[in-house]
Design a protein around this motif. Sequence first.
Motif, PDB file in Angstrom:
ATOM      1  N   THR A  33      28.008  51.762  12.115  1.00 51.34           N
ATOM      2  CA  THR A  33      28.266  52.845  11.159  1.00 51.34           C
ATOM      3  C   THR A  33      28.909  52.296   9.888  1.00 51.34           C
ATOM      4  N   LYS A  34      28.956  53.147   8.849  1.00 55.87           N
ATOM      5  CA  LYS A  34      29.598  52.817   7.566  1.00 55.87           C
ATOM      6  C   LYS A  34      28.976  51.577   6.921  1.00 55.87           C
ATOM      7  N   THR A  35      27.658  51.451   7.101  1.00 57.13           N
ATOM      8  CA  THR A  35      26.989  50.258   6.557  1.00 57.13           C
ATOM      9  C   THR A  35      26.999  50.230   5.032  1.00 57.13           C
ATOM     10  N   ASP A  36      27.250  51.375   4.413  1.00 57.77           N
ATOM     11  CA  ASP A  36      27.295  51.425   2.945  1.00 57.77           C
ATOM     12  C   ASP A  36      28.537  50.741   2.387  1.00 57.77           C
ATOM     13  N   ARG A  66      21.435  50.369  12.189  1.00 59.54           N
ATOM     14  CA  ARG A  66      22.373  50.488  11.078  1.00 59.54           C
ATOM     15  C   ARG A  66      22.338  51.926  10.543  1.00 59.54           C
ATOM     16  N   SER A 120      24.508  55.059   8.012  1.00 65.45           N
ATOM     17  CA  SER A 120      25.557  55.501   7.098  1.00 65.45           C
ATOM     18  C   SER A 120      25.462  57.012   7.011  1.00 65.45           C
ATOM     19  N   ARG A 168      27.235  58.842   5.041  1.00 61.59           N
ATOM     20  CA  ARG A 168      27.381  59.226   3.631  1.00 61.59           C
ATOM     21  C   ARG A 168      26.051  59.175   2.897  1.00 61.59           C
ATOM     22  N   THR A 169      25.227  58.140   3.173  1.00 58.61           N
ATOM     23  CA  THR A 169      23.939  58.016   2.470  1.00 58.61           C
ATOM     24  C   THR A 169      22.777  58.565   3.289  1.00 58.61           C
TER      25      THR A 169
END
Length: 641
Positions: A115-118, A148, A150, A152-153
């Motif tokens: 997670t949070k790959t951005d 992977r 995200s 958020r995106t």
Amino acid sequence: MKHVIIGMAGHVDHGKTELVKALTGVDTDRLAEEKKRGITIDLGFARLDFPDGSCASIVDVPGHERFIKNMLAGAGGVDLAMLVVAADEGFMPQTVEHLDILQLLGVKDGLIVLTKTDLVDEDWLNMLEEDVKSRVKGTFLEDKPILRTSVRTGEGVKALREALHDLTLHAEEKSARTPFRLPIDRVFSVDGFGTIVTGTLIDGHIAVGDEAQLMPLGNKCRVRNLQVHGRDVSAVYAGQRAAVNLAGIKKESISRGDVLCRTDSMQPSLMLDVKLQNLPDSKRIIESGSRLHIYHGAAVRLAKAVLLDRDALRPGESCYAQLRLSEALAARQGDRFVVRFYSPLETVGGGVILDEHPYRHKRNDARVIASLAVRESGSDEAKLVQAVGEHGADGMTLADLAACFDEPEEKLVEMLAVLCARGKLVEIAPSRYLTSSTLDRLWTDCETMLTKYHREHPLHTGMRLAEARQRLLRGKARENADAILACFAREGKLTLTAEHCALVDFSVHLTKRQSAIREELLRTCRAAGILGKKQDALCALFDKKDRVECARVLESLLSTGELVLLAPELCVEKNVLDAVGARARVWFETHDTLTLGEFRDALGTSRDHALLVLEYYDRRGILRREGDVRRPGAQFGEIEK
């Protein structure tokens, strides 16, 4: 429809709850404290729908070390696992602990989600993936997909949903045939509805209206209503999360960790035989006698671990052990559990329950170790034989075995037939089985018992069946005892009649004088007819020196049934009674009933004596009394003999 639970595990603040919301639209942080603190404290659940109409349940478990107890409560019913790792932090202490727990609980499939790959660049992600692969090597997640994402995106969320759909299609389906069982992880009440419990149904199926029981206390209740993800349903099946509205019980009578089950399908236990494992990365040695916290379903118990074949269990080792619990627990063979060290409280291992109701074992007993080895890894046939053998002379029925083994009945019948053909089991009555070793032991006892009896009573035709049942199979059901004796007779070891049993090679041998006494006794009783002769009058026929022998021969004639005691001390020859019975048959050819007066007139005896004869036929089942009259009984045909 297949019902699958997906467990989401990982370190605190690695984005598990946000990922569930992105997949399902459901915010699993339902408690005010969770909203305030931004971490999952208790279990959260959401329904994940797939395009083909199927669905799965996602359980979001707490990642914080302080709430590991809640994580364990949610992990018990998990079929598939999503191990969540934040891209900006990588593997953390609770990531390792959660992976260990999932491994100990027997989860066999799943995937890894970054997670949070951005928040990181591509090189970091590539390096992180390699690190994750090395961390999961040797576990059920080795070579599993790493996705992977995200939130958020929106990157990777659709691909993750598709990967989860593929996993659910191939997940092993749980059996709905076994008695239902639901470990309770939440208890509350709702105005107008009453007591409600929630949990994952791990066995069987529950329907509205079913009678149920709460273990380990054994309180009974009834299923008033059922819901799955907020929708009313008529039944819930293994693998589904459910809310169960219970009637007949108060909220205060139920605790988290209790088990809702089919009435009389489980019994609480204070001891468990287990295969205990100490994790390879554990920092503790488990010594025999150590106190541990055992986590099973949603329950937590303090236990003393008695190691059965060693003094200490080091990291990476496993052994057979007996857990002696501080409080009763409801469990079944094959259940998995996790143990945490008593102090400090950290996960050190777990294992599988091999026997939920064992005897208290001594350490280093080779027979106990061998028995547990069969339970752990023996063939299905060996486990069947062991299960039947543990019930001793009671044996097990097909229904008993079907409740213990998750196999179709047809397969069980086939396996039982093979085991009977191999001589491992014996079907002593339709669909009731004993092990050959149990029968061998019983026969040794039976042979010893009858040998002694024949020695002490050489003129008796055999031991009375009632006495044989009492001595050999005290406390056992009569039908079961009779089936065992009949099995010995079929094997040519016993002579069995309606009244007696004897060793097959036994026969009564009379001396010349005893034979003469026998003939005189029979002649006298035959001449007395239906009136019979009292025993003291029969013995008075002989000189004092022969009276001891007379008593022995008389006892022999009564045991063979050639003479019958119509009343205490009053002997009548069996052939005379049969002749009277033949007259009764003629009577019933033209009459429906027989009164005492009619029978007295036919015999030409007193009323009291006629009543003694009628009561003899009543006991034999030849006649049946209905008020003041008799009718033919179930054994009426015997009077032809």
